[in-house]
Enzyme design. Structure first.
Site, mmCIF file in Angstrom:
data_model
loop_
_atom_site.group_PDB
_atom_site.id
_atom_site.type_symbol
_atom_site.label_atom_id
_atom_site.label_comp_id
_atom_site.label_asym_id
_atom_site.label_seq_id
_atom_site.Cartn_x
_atom_site.Cartn_y
_atom_site.Cartn_z
ATOM 1 N N ARG A 6 0.819 -1.214 0.000
ATOM 2 C CA ARG A 6 0.000 0.000 0.000
ATOM 3 C C ARG A 6 0.845 1.253 0.000
ATOM 4 O O ARG A 6 1.980 1.254 0.467
ATOM 5 C CB ARG A 6 -0.882 0.029 1.253
ATOM 6 N N ARG A 62 2.867 3.928 -17.503
ATOM 7 C CA ARG A 62 3.338 3.779 -18.887
ATOM 8 C C ARG A 62 4.741 4.362 -19.059
ATOM 9 O O ARG A 62 5.445 4.018 -20.000
ATOM 10 C CB ARG A 62 2.375 4.478 -19.848
ATOM 11 N N CYS A 74 -8.009 2.696 -12.143
ATOM 12 C CA CYS A 74 -8.234 3.832 -11.246
ATOM 13 C C CYS A 74 -9.692 3.814 -10.791
ATOM 14 O O CYS A 74 -10.579 3.409 -11.542
ATOM 15 C CB CYS A 74 -7.990 5.157 -11.960
ATOM 16 N N GLU A 77 -12.532 7.202 -4.527
ATOM 17 C CA GLU A 77 -12.778 6.819 -3.132
ATOM 18 C C GLU A 77 -14.213 7.135 -2.714
ATOM 19 O O GLU A 77 -14.848 8.034 -3.264
ATOM 20 C CB GLU A 77 -11.839 7.603 -2.199
ATOM 21 N N ARG A 89 -4.204 7.077 -3.595
ATOM 22 C CA ARG A 89 -3.811 5.845 -2.906
ATOM 23 C C ARG A 89 -3.481 4.783 -3.947
ATOM 24 O O ARG A 89 -4.006 4.797 -5.054
ATOM 25 C CB ARG A 89 -4.942 5.358 -2.008
ATOM 26 N N TYR A 107 3.777 6.036 2.676
ATOM 27 C CA TYR A 107 2.834 7.149 2.829
ATOM 28 C C TYR A 107 3.646 8.438 2.844
ATOM 29 O O TYR A 107 4.524 8.597 3.692
ATOM 30 C CB TYR A 107 2.018 6.986 4.115
ATOM 31 N N ARG A 115 -1.823 6.450 7.963
ATOM 32 C CA ARG A 115 -1.318 5.267 8.664
ATOM 33 C C ARG A 115 0.008 5.582 9.337
ATOM 34 O O ARG A 115 1.060 5.157 8.895
ATOM 35 C CB ARG A 115 -1.130 4.116 7.677
#
Length: 123
Positions: A6, A62, A74, A77, A89, A107, A115
């Site tokens: 992540r 790409r 994609c 959220e 994200r 992050y 987080r």
């Protein structure tokens, strides 16, 4: 084993250039910190907050050598009230022998608030 890696980053302005620069920074950091080879990547999922509309973060892949065959998507959220704005994200699904607790999740910028327990500090 298949592992999820992540990451997240924020931008200040909803522009194609800023989205591309931030996404590239995030992906490069994920690749570097986890020694990711695109041949081992099953898929990459990008999500953005609803205030990001100028470009698809996925187009950045790409620009990376050997990433043209990696499936990328994609999505937007869920618009949760008071969520972190201008946030990109990513979730990479990767085949790796690395243990789950040895994965480095990345992050950056304001996204470190998402987080703090997994936050990679910029050194």
């Amino acid at each position: 084993m298949v592992r999820g890696i992540r990451g997240a980053i924020t931008i200040e302005n909803n522009t194609d250039a800023e989205i591309s620069i931030a996404t590239k920074e995030l992906v490069q950091e994920l690749i570097l910190k986890n020694d990711i080879n695109p041949k081992n990547v099953a898929q990459v999922l990008f999500t953005v907050t609803q205030d990001i509309t100028a470009a698809f973060p996925a187009k950045v892949l790409r620009e990376f050598a050997d990433w043209s065959y990696v499936p990328v998507v994609c999505a937007v959220e869920i618009p949760v009230p008071n969520s972190l704005p201008f946030c990109i994200r990513v979730l990479m699904t990767v085949n790796t022998d690395v243990e789950q607790d040895e994965i480095t999740h990345v992050y950056l910028r304001e996204a470190t608030k998402l987080r703090p327990d997994l936050t990679l500090t910029n050194e």
